[in-house]
Enzyme design. Structure first.
Site, PDB file in Angstrom:
ATOM      1  N   LYS A 111       0.849  -1.196   0.000  1.00  0.00           N
ATOM      2  CA  LYS A 111       0.000   0.000   0.000  1.00  0.00           C
ATOM      3  C   LYS A 111       0.883   1.244   0.000  1.00  0.00           C
ATOM      4  O   LYS A 111       1.826   1.355   0.784  1.00  0.00           O
ATOM      5  CB  LYS A 111      -0.881   0.007   1.243  1.00  0.00           C
ATOM      6  CG  LYS A 111      -2.185  -0.730   1.048  1.00  0.00           C
ATOM      7  CD  LYS A 111      -2.989  -0.596   2.308  1.00  0.00           C
ATOM      8  CE  LYS A 111      -4.450  -0.618   2.045  1.00  0.00           C
ATOM      9  NZ  LYS A 111      -5.198  -0.436   3.299  1.00  0.00           N
TER      10      LYS A 111
HETATM   11  C1  E4P Z   1      -8.483  -0.493   3.369  1.00  0.00           C
HETATM   12  O1  E4P Z   1      -7.674  -0.596   2.487  1.00  0.00           O
HETATM   13  C2  E4P Z   1      -8.604   0.748   4.175  1.00  0.00           C
HETATM   14  O2  E4P Z   1      -7.433   0.992   4.896  1.00  0.00           O
HETATM   15  C3  E4P Z   1      -9.793   0.640   5.093  1.00  0.00           C
HETATM   16  O3  E4P Z   1     -10.904   0.191   4.334  1.00  0.00           O
HETATM   17  C4  E4P Z   1     -10.111   1.939   5.800  1.00  0.00           C
HETATM   18  O4  E4P Z   1     -11.322   1.794   6.498  1.00  0.00           O
HETATM   19  P1  E4P Z   1     -11.809   2.823   7.615  1.00  0.00           P
HETATM   20  O5  E4P Z   1     -12.111   4.122   6.954  1.00  0.00           O
HETATM   21  O6  E4P Z   1     -13.044   2.185   8.188  1.00  0.00           O
HETATM   22  O7  E4P Z   1     -10.692   2.943   8.612  1.00  0.00           O
END
Ligand code: E4P
Length: 217
Positions: free
Chosen positions: A83
């Site tokens: 990521k």
């Molecule tokens: C996934 O890749 C993201 O980091 C995640 O869906 C973020 O979710 P949140 O906004 O509920 O923390």
């Protein structure tokens, strides 16, 4: 449409795999903290369970640092996806990593222009956060429709992961928009298959089956 599980909780992942509903996993530093385990240890464990990509996130802020982290993460398993935050430095890192074959997931995407740049940089995945946009009174799903439109116009190979999902309707709308992937918290996955009319329907059929057995004796 692929379902990824948005968690670093190994037990939750095992249950989703058993159900046949886990095509991959996404994690972030908050989810790793919640899991309460060492990042490398838990990611390696997840990579063994899941037959699909597993996204792991670092904390570097320079392109050089992100590339270094990505090279380290990708040694952990074959299905690692790195990521990368949606910043200028992040775009530089994605461009460079795409040439080396390391898969990237551009995260913290909140606008169409950000998604467009990530695709142009050669990102494997792009993760627009719908729930966090809804939280600030902006329709997160509108962003998904717009991104899908634009990606189709140019046949970008970058796949769209609808992230920050909070409820089943987000998943249904992601499917309507033609998004490639929805990354779903375990609690939302649980709600996807449940319907009270299914439960009462089963009860009624069972009751009628018992009644019928008694009548024909
Ligand atoms: C996934 O890749 C993201 O980091 C995640 O869906 C973020 O979710 P949140 O906004 O509920 O923390």
């Amino acid at each position: 449409m692929k379902f990824f599980l948005d968690t670093a909780d190994v037990e939750e992942i095992k249950k989703a795999v058993e159900l046949g509903m886990c095509d991959g996993v996404t994690t972030n530093p908050s989810l790793i903290m919640k899991a309460g385990k060492d990042q490398k240890q838990v990611i390696k464990e997840i990579c063994k369970i899941v037959d699909g990509s597993v996204s792991v996130e670092g904390i570097a802020e320079t392109a050089e640092g992100m590339i270094k982290e990505a090279e380290e993460f990708s040694k952990w398993a074959d299905n690692i996806v790195v990521k990368i935050p949606m910043t200028k430095e992040g775009l530089k890192a994605v461009r460079s990593l795409s040439k080396t074959g390391i898969k990237t997931n551009v995260t913290l995407v909140f606008s169409v222009s950000q998604a467009l740049l990530a695709a142009k940089a050669g990102a494997t995945y792009v993760s627009p956060f719908v729930g966090r946009l809804d939280d600030v009174s902006q329709d997160g799903m509108e962003l998904i429709y717009a991104i899908m439109d634009i990606f189709m116009n140019y046949n970008f190979e970058t796949e769209v992961i609808v992230a920050s999902i909070r409820h089943p309707l987000h998943v249904v709308e992601a499917a309507h928009a033609g998004a490639h992937i929805a990354t779903v918290p375990a609690a939302v996955l649980e709600k996807l298959w449940h319907h009270p009319l299914t439960d009462t329907g089963i009860e009624i059929f069972k009751e009628h089956h018992e009644k019928h057995k008694k009548t024909i004796k």
